[in-house]
Scaffold this active site. Structure first.
Site, short mmCIF file in Angstrom:
data_model
loop_
_atom_site.label_atom_id
_atom_site.label_comp_id
_atom_site.label_asym_id
_atom_site.label_seq_id
_atom_site.Cartn_x
_atom_site.Cartn_y
_atom_site.Cartn_z
N ASN A 5 0.86 -1.18 0.00
CA ASN A 5 0.00 0.00 0.00
C ASN A 5 0.90 1.24 0.00
O ASN A 5 1.49 1.58 1.03
CB ASN A 5 -0.88 -0.04 1.27
N TRP A 6 0.99 1.89 -1.15
CA TRP A 6 1.90 3.04 -1.26
C TRP A 6 1.33 4.29 -0.59
O TRP A 6 2.04 5.26 -0.41
CB TRP A 6 2.19 3.35 -2.73
N LYS A 7 0.05 4.27 -0.26
CA LYS A 7 -0.62 5.44 0.32
C LYS A 7 -0.40 6.66 -0.58
O LYS A 7 -0.28 6.52 -1.78
CB LYS A 7 -0.14 5.69 1.76
N HIS B 44 -9.38 0.74 5.08
CA HIS B 44 -8.10 0.99 5.73
C HIS B 44 -8.34 1.92 6.92
O HIS B 44 -9.19 2.81 6.86
CB HIS B 44 -7.11 1.62 4.74
N GLU C 219 -6.85 4.42 7.97
CA GLU C 219 -6.73 5.86 7.67
C GLU C 219 -8.01 6.38 7.03
O GLU C 219 -8.41 7.52 7.25
CB GLU C 219 -5.51 6.09 6.78
N GLU D 29 -5.24 -5.37 10.44
CA GLU D 29 -4.24 -4.35 10.69
C GLU D 29 -4.52 -3.66 12.02
O GLU D 29 -5.33 -2.72 12.08
CB GLU D 29 -4.25 -3.31 9.57
N GLY E 87 2.41 1.99 10.87
CA GLY E 87 3.33 3.11 10.75
C GLY E 87 3.99 3.53 12.06
O GLY E 87 4.57 4.61 12.15
N SER F 31 3.54 -2.33 10.48
CA SER F 31 4.99 -2.34 10.74
C SER F 31 5.65 -3.67 10.39
O SER F 31 6.60 -4.10 11.05
CB SER F 31 5.29 -1.95 12.20
N GLY G 36 2.84 -1.21 4.32
CA GLY G 36 2.83 0.22 4.03
C GLY G 36 4.25 0.71 3.75
O GLY G 36 4.77 0.55 2.65
N GLY G 37 4.88 1.29 4.76
CA GLY G 37 6.20 1.91 4.60
C GLY G 37 7.22 1.08 3.84
O GLY G 37 7.88 1.59 2.92
C1 PEP Z 1 -0.71 0.02 6.16
O1 PEP Z 1 -0.92 1.22 6.24
O2 PEP Z 1 -1.48 -0.72 5.54
C2 PEP Z 1 0.48 -0.50 6.84
C3 PEP Z 1 0.51 -1.77 7.13
O3 PEP Z 1 1.47 0.41 7.12
P1 PEP Z 1 2.93 0.09 7.72
O4 PEP Z 1 3.43 -1.15 7.09
O5 PEP Z 1 3.77 1.29 7.36
O6 PEP Z 1 2.75 -0.05 9.20
#
Ligand code: PEP
Length: 249
Positions: free
Chosen positions: A9-11, A94, A96, A166, A172, A212, A233-234
């Site tokens: 997920n590049w957001k 998600h 967010e 999640e 994050g 994470s 994500g990241g």
């Molecule tokens: C996400 O936002 O879906 C996610 C898992 O982020 P991160 O890996 O950065 O915690």
């Protein structure tokens, strides 16, 4: 056998040129190795059709879609538009979107159904915030997210859905769920799917962990019997890190 999946997920990251380079790098690394897992990337809307031209071994996902099929909804992007741009999946629910844009389970149910009706496969996210975990309400919260968000889907429809657990406190933050915490909730989700749908649906569902997840912790998370992959994500913004997670299988 359930499908193993790692989705990135590049957001709201990367300009078009950087996104195209990242997609190209992920495609190259994916094509060079026979992976155990299906690799999916979810770039911003603006990149989808260009990225689609660059990938072959990698699947394309959007990060959101409208709850209406077409018409006077300024700024919205319909599932059908996403399919026409080459997307096969869409991330829905998600945390967010739930927290910043106030997307509730009922609205998400509408989006899930509309996406499925246009042959777009939802990656449906669920998960509790820290306060809900600490007060012991984590299972009730996740139950409601699944009961309402996936309400009234036929067996054929639910079969097209991927679930991502999640925990919001892990997204994050650098604080990852322990393998036991992840397994406990994934097992709960699988049992719940058995109750809401059928044993067969539960057994067939790919349930991804997100929060994470990194090359250093992916292997122990994925070793759990009910963890079928990750939503990243990241770490999905660096091709080598993302692929190291894919290779953790
Ligand atoms: C996400 O936002 O879906 C996610 C898992 O982020 P991160 O890996 O950065 O915690």
């Amino acid at each position: 056998m359930r499908k193993k999946i790692v989705a990135g997920n590049w957001k709201m990251n990367t300009l078009l040129k950087d996104g195209m380079e990242l997609a190209q790098a992920v495609e190259k690394l994916t094509s060079e190795k026979s992976n155990q897992a299906l690799v999916i990337i979810a770039p911003p809307f603006t990149h989808l059709s260009k990225v689609r031209e660059l990938i072959d071994h990698v699947k394309l996902s959007a990060q959101n879609c409208a709850s209406e099929a077409s018409g006077a909804y300024t700024g919205e992007v319909s599932p059908e538009m996403l399919v026409s741009a080459g997307a096969e999946y869409v991330i829905l629910g998600h945390s967010e979107r739930r927290s910043y844009y106030k997307e509730e389970n009922e609205l998400l149910n509408k989006k899930v159904k509309l996406a499925l009706s246009k042959r777009l496969k939802p990656i449906y996210c669920c998960g509790e915030v820290l306060e809900e975990r600490e007060s012991g309400r984590l299972f009730d919260v996740v139950r409601a997210q699944l009961e309402v968000g996936l309400k009234d889907l036929s067996e054929q429809e639910i079969d097209q859905v991927v679930i991502a657990y999640e925990p919001v406190w892990a997204i994050g933050t650098g604080v990852v769920a322990s393998p036991d915490q992840a397994q406990e909730m994934h097992k709960f989700i699988r049992d719940l799917l058995g109750e809401l749908f059928s044993k067969q649906v539960a057994e067939h569902m790919s349930i991804l962990y997100g929060g994470s997840c990194k090359p250093s912790n992916a292997e122990e998370l994925f070793a759990n019997p009910d963890v079928d992959g990750g939503l990243i994500g990241g770490a999905s913004l660096v091709a080598e890190d993302f692929m190291a997670i894919v290779n953790a299988f």
